[in-house]
Design a protein around this motif. Structure first.
Motif, mmCIF file in Angstrom:
data_model
loop_
_atom_site.group_PDB
_atom_site.id
_atom_site.type_symbol
_atom_site.label_atom_id
_atom_site.label_comp_id
_atom_site.label_asym_id
_atom_site.label_seq_id
_atom_site.Cartn_x
_atom_site.Cartn_y
_atom_site.Cartn_z
ATOM 1 N N TRP A 238 34.280 73.942 44.311
ATOM 2 C CA TRP A 238 35.522 74.915 44.847
ATOM 3 C C TRP A 238 36.178 76.223 45.332
ATOM 4 N N LYS A 239 37.011 76.596 45.452
ATOM 5 C CA LYS A 239 38.012 76.277 46.848
ATOM 6 C C LYS A 239 38.642 78.447 46.476
ATOM 7 N N LYS A 240 38.230 78.911 47.400
ATOM 8 C CA LYS A 240 39.067 80.444 47.165
ATOM 9 C C LYS A 240 40.290 80.327 47.663
ATOM 10 N N ILE A 241 41.617 80.630 46.646
ATOM 11 C CA ILE A 241 42.737 80.317 46.745
ATOM 12 C C ILE A 241 43.916 81.890 47.557
ATOM 13 N N ILE B 107 33.812 72.889 32.918
ATOM 14 C CA ILE B 107 35.148 71.476 33.962
ATOM 15 C C ILE B 107 35.487 70.342 32.721
ATOM 16 N N SER B 108 34.898 69.601 31.980
ATOM 17 C CA SER B 108 34.969 68.528 31.653
ATOM 18 C C SER B 108 36.009 69.112 29.806
ATOM 19 N N LEU B 109 35.927 70.556 29.505
ATOM 20 C CA LEU B 109 35.985 70.805 29.402
ATOM 21 C C LEU B 109 37.863 71.266 28.475
ATOM 22 N N PRO C 15 43.908 71.863 37.067
ATOM 23 C CA PRO C 15 42.936 72.151 38.454
ATOM 24 C C PRO C 15 42.184 73.734 37.327
ATOM 25 N N VAL C 16 41.432 74.094 37.337
ATOM 26 C CA VAL C 16 40.482 74.964 36.465
ATOM 27 C C VAL C 16 40.129 76.634 37.087
ATOM 28 N N ASN D 62 42.684 76.986 31.009
ATOM 29 C CA ASN D 62 41.280 76.549 31.557
ATOM 30 C C ASN D 62 41.003 77.615 32.716
ATOM 31 N N PHE D 63 41.135 78.159 32.031
ATOM 32 C CA PHE D 63 40.120 79.988 32.636
ATOM 33 C C PHE D 63 38.330 79.553 32.957
#
Length: 143
Positions: A121-124, A94-96, A100-101, A69-70
Motif C-alpha cells: 500500500w502507498k500513502k496518498i 482486494i479480490s472483492l 485501486p482500493v 472500493n474502500f
C-alpha cells in the motif's frame, strides 16, 4: 484459515474483537469511550468478511464499503496479531473490489501504517484535523 462472509451469528464475537482490539492498540483513544455497540454503527451498510481458524474461532475481520472500493475496518483479535490473518483478509478484500482500493489509517498508528506499506500500500495524502489526522492509502497492482 478460512475467509468467508460474516453472518449475524458472528456479530457478538465481532463486537468483542472490535472493542478489545481498539482498547489494546489505540493509545490515542480513551478506553472508556469505546463501546461494544460501536461495531454496529461503524459497519452499517458494509460487507464484512471474517477469518476463522480450523476450529471455527474468529481471528479477525474486514469491513468493506464496496461501492467505493474502500476497506473501512481491518481488525484482528489481539491474541492473533502477527499470524498472517491481516494479510489474508487484505488479499480477500482486494479480490472483492475494483482497483485501486483505498483505506484510511490513523497517522499515529505507526504499526498499522508499516503493515500496510509492507503489503504494497502507498500513502496518498494525509488529511484530518490536528490530533485526528489519518493517511489515505491506496493499493493497486501497479503500485
Amino acid at each position: 484459515m478460512n475467509i468467508r462472509a460474516a453472518t449475524q451469528a458472528d456479530y457478538t464475537e465481532l463486537r468483542n474483537i472490535y472493542l478489545e482490539s481498539r482498547r489494546a492498540r489505540f493509545h490515542w483513544a480513551k478506553p472508556e469511550e469505546l463501546y461494544l455497540q460501536d461495531f454496529d454503527a461503524d459497519t452499517m451498510d458494509e460487507h464484512i468478511i471474517v477469518a476463522e481458524n480450523e476450529d471455527g474461532q474468529l481471528l479477525g475481520f474486514a469491513s468493506l464499503y464496496l461501492p467505493e472500493n474502500f476497506i473501512h475496518l481491518l481488525f484482528m483479535h489481539p491474541d492473533f496479531i502477527g499470524e498472517g490473518t491481516g494479510s489474508r483478509l487484505l488479499d480477500a478484500s482486494i479480490s472483492l473490489m475494483q482497483q485501486p482500493v483505498r483505506l484510511k489509517c490513523v497517522s499515529d498508528n505507526h504499526k498499522a501504517i508499516g503493515f500496510y506499506e509492507r503489503q504494497g500500500w502507498k500513502k496518498i495524502v494525509e488529511e484530518g484535523t490536528p490530533g485526528e489526522k489519518y493517511w489515505v492509502m491506496e493499493y493497486a497492482t501497479n503500485n
